[in-house]
Design an enzyme around this catalytic site. Structure first.
Site, PDB file in Angstrom:
ATOM      1  CB  SER A  11      -0.966  -0.016   1.180  1.00 12.28           C
ATOM      2  OG  SER A  11      -0.557   0.005   2.573  1.00 12.28           O
ATOM      3  CG  ASP A  41     -18.287  -2.381   6.362  1.00 11.62           C
ATOM      4  OD1 ASP A  41     -18.125  -1.325   5.880  1.00 11.62           O
ATOM      5  OD2 ASP A  41     -19.655  -2.741   4.863  1.00 11.62           O
ATOM      6  CE  LYS A  42     -13.032  -8.269  12.891  1.00 13.68           C
ATOM      7  NZ  LYS A  42     -12.416  -9.719  12.630  1.00 13.68           N
ATOM      8  CD  GLU A  43     -10.456  -4.349  11.221  1.00 15.68           C
ATOM      9  OE1 GLU A  43      -9.949  -3.660  11.950  1.00 15.68           O
ATOM     10  OE2 GLU A  43     -10.270  -5.495  10.926  1.00 15.68           O
ATOM     11  CG  HIS A  65     -20.859   0.333   3.579  1.00 12.30           C
ATOM     12  ND1 HIS A  65     -21.815   0.513   1.976  1.00 12.30           N
ATOM     13  CD2 HIS A  65     -20.627  -0.566   4.115  1.00 12.30           C
ATOM     14  CE1 HIS A  65     -22.667  -0.186   3.136  1.00 12.30           C
ATOM     15  NE2 HIS A  65     -22.086  -1.315   3.860  1.00 12.30           N
ATOM     16  N   GLY A  91     -13.209  -0.705  -5.066  1.00 13.59           N
ATOM     17  CA  GLY A  91     -12.607   0.190  -5.045  1.00 13.59           C
ATOM     18  C   GLY A  91     -11.393   0.060  -6.550  1.00 13.59           C
ATOM     19  CG  ASP A 150     -23.903  -1.738  -0.890  1.00 12.61           C
ATOM     20  OD1 ASP A 150     -23.133  -1.623  -1.981  1.00 12.61           O
ATOM     21  OD2 ASP A 150     -22.959  -2.713  -0.210  1.00 12.61           O
ATOM     22  CD  GLU A 322     -26.121  -1.010  -4.476  1.00  9.24           C
ATOM     23  OE1 GLU A 322     -25.676  -2.082  -5.201  1.00  9.24           O
ATOM     24  OE2 GLU A 322     -25.071  -0.237  -3.923  1.00  9.24           O
ATOM     25  CD  GLU A 326     -21.791  -2.404  -7.224  1.00  2.65           C
ATOM     26  OE1 GLU A 326     -20.866  -2.620  -6.497  1.00  2.65           O
ATOM     27  OE2 GLU A 326     -22.963  -1.931  -6.536  1.00  2.65           O
TER      28      GLU A 326
END
EC number: 1.1.1.86
Length: 345
Positions: A11, A41-43, A65, A91, A150, A322, A326
């Site tokens: 990264s 999302d979890k983070e 999101h 992304g 979504d 959606e 996409e």
């Protein structure tokens, strides 16, 4: 992170090669007018808690999101403006579309509880413009509508059906004594080839690539699929609207993603994922002529997703993004690395 900078991981390399300024949180965030949170999302809860301690007064926090706000119920410092710019694709595809001079359709929204200066919408518009989304279409939405639509799209046509259909179609082709390598390539690249027509002319153009006899066959199969799956799609929508789906997902987060990782491992070991490589070229029209079942599945899944979301109160434009728009971008990920990349992004 400081250790990422010290190790010069991938990264860090990507950021440097694309001329981004790289530094640690403590150095960059206190001076930033806009801080964009693109972590998984979890983070989000942990990351947002840290960010708020570092962000200056009257700055802006951006999401791609709205799960953390809507499903987790995150409370953000009142002086911080909270906005969302949600491109309707992974992304990796946002970057690729921007590089080729275009962009992807995007939903933008403002968290009304965090917009005391009434500048959120202007910032969201500017952000969406900066990634090229104005060329494809920008739709004003809400955090709640973005999250619910979504999740519904992902669980049904965009990821759920493409994944399941890939495995089932491959098994059917093998049962019919087709060459495993050919069957694998037909499916892996077929989704991308077939859905490309959706970008230019929707379901109508996709169906028009078939002969009249094949078109009738695909239509009849799609109607049967819709009858079989209608109640399942409605259950998914009900679980998403009620929050039951998100509740179970967050429970799995607490269990170190055991269920998610088990599913990924099963997909990794399927015969489709392990199929040999087919080195010959498959002509474009052959993907349509030999992919009648795939076309029927796409037609049924798109229509069911759109109709189910519409009946649940989601506006038509958002349901369209959606369910159909996409889809080609998700299909691109299968073409690159089969189901592995789709499950990772």
């Amino acid at each position: 992170k400081k250790n990422s900078i010290a190790k010069k991981n991938q990264s860090w390399i990507n950021a440097i090669e694309n001329n981004f300024k790289v530094d640690d949180y403590e150095s960059l965030i206190p001076n930033a007018d806009l801080v964009i949170n693109l972590t998984p999302d979890k983070e989000h809860h942990h990351v947002v808690q840290v960010l708020q301690k570092l962000m200056k007064k009257n700055s802006c926090l951006g999401y791609s999101h709205g799960f953390n706000i809507v499903e987790f119920g995150e409370i953000i410092r009142k002086d911080i403006t909270v906005i969302m710019v949600a491109p309707k694709c992974p992304g990796t595809e946002v970057r690729e579309e921007y590089k080729r001079g275009f962009g992807v359709p995007t939903l933008i929204a403002v968290h009304n509880e965090n917009d005391i200066r009434q500048i959120g919408l202007d910032i969201a518009k500017a952000w969406s413009f900066s990634i090229g989304s104005h060329r494809a279409g920008v739709l004003e939405s809400s955090f709640i509508a973005e999250v619910k639509s979504d999740l519904m799209g992902e669980q049904t046509i965009l990821c759920g059906m493409l994944q399941t259909a890939s495995l089932l179609c491959y098994e059917k082709l093998i049962a019919n004594k087709n060459d495993p390598a050919y069957a694998s390539k037909l499916i892996q690249n077929g989704w991308e080839t077939i859905t490309e027509s959706l970008k230019h002319g929707g379901i109508t153009l996709m169906m028009d690539r078939l002969s009249n006899a094949s078109k009738i066959r695909a239509y009849n199969i799609s109607e049967k699929i819709k009858k079989i799956l209608s109640s399942l799609f409605q259950k998914h929508m009900n679980d998403i609207i009620s929050g039951e789906f998100s509740h179970k997902m967050m429970q799995d987060w607490q269990n170190n993603n055991k269920q998610l990782l088990d599913w990924r491992n099963k997909n990794k070991n399927t015969s489709f994922e392990k199929a040999p490589v087919y080195h010959n070229k498959i002509p474009e029209q052959e993907y349509y002529d030999h992919g009648i079942l795939m076309i029927a599945i796409l037609k049924a899944g798109i229509e069911l997703s759109f109709e189910t979301m519409l009946n649940s109160g989601i506006i038509a434009e958002s349901a369209y993004y959606e369910s159909l728009h996409e889809l080609p971008l998700i299909a691109n990920t299968i073409a690159r690395k089969k189901l592995y990349e789709m499950n990772k992004v």
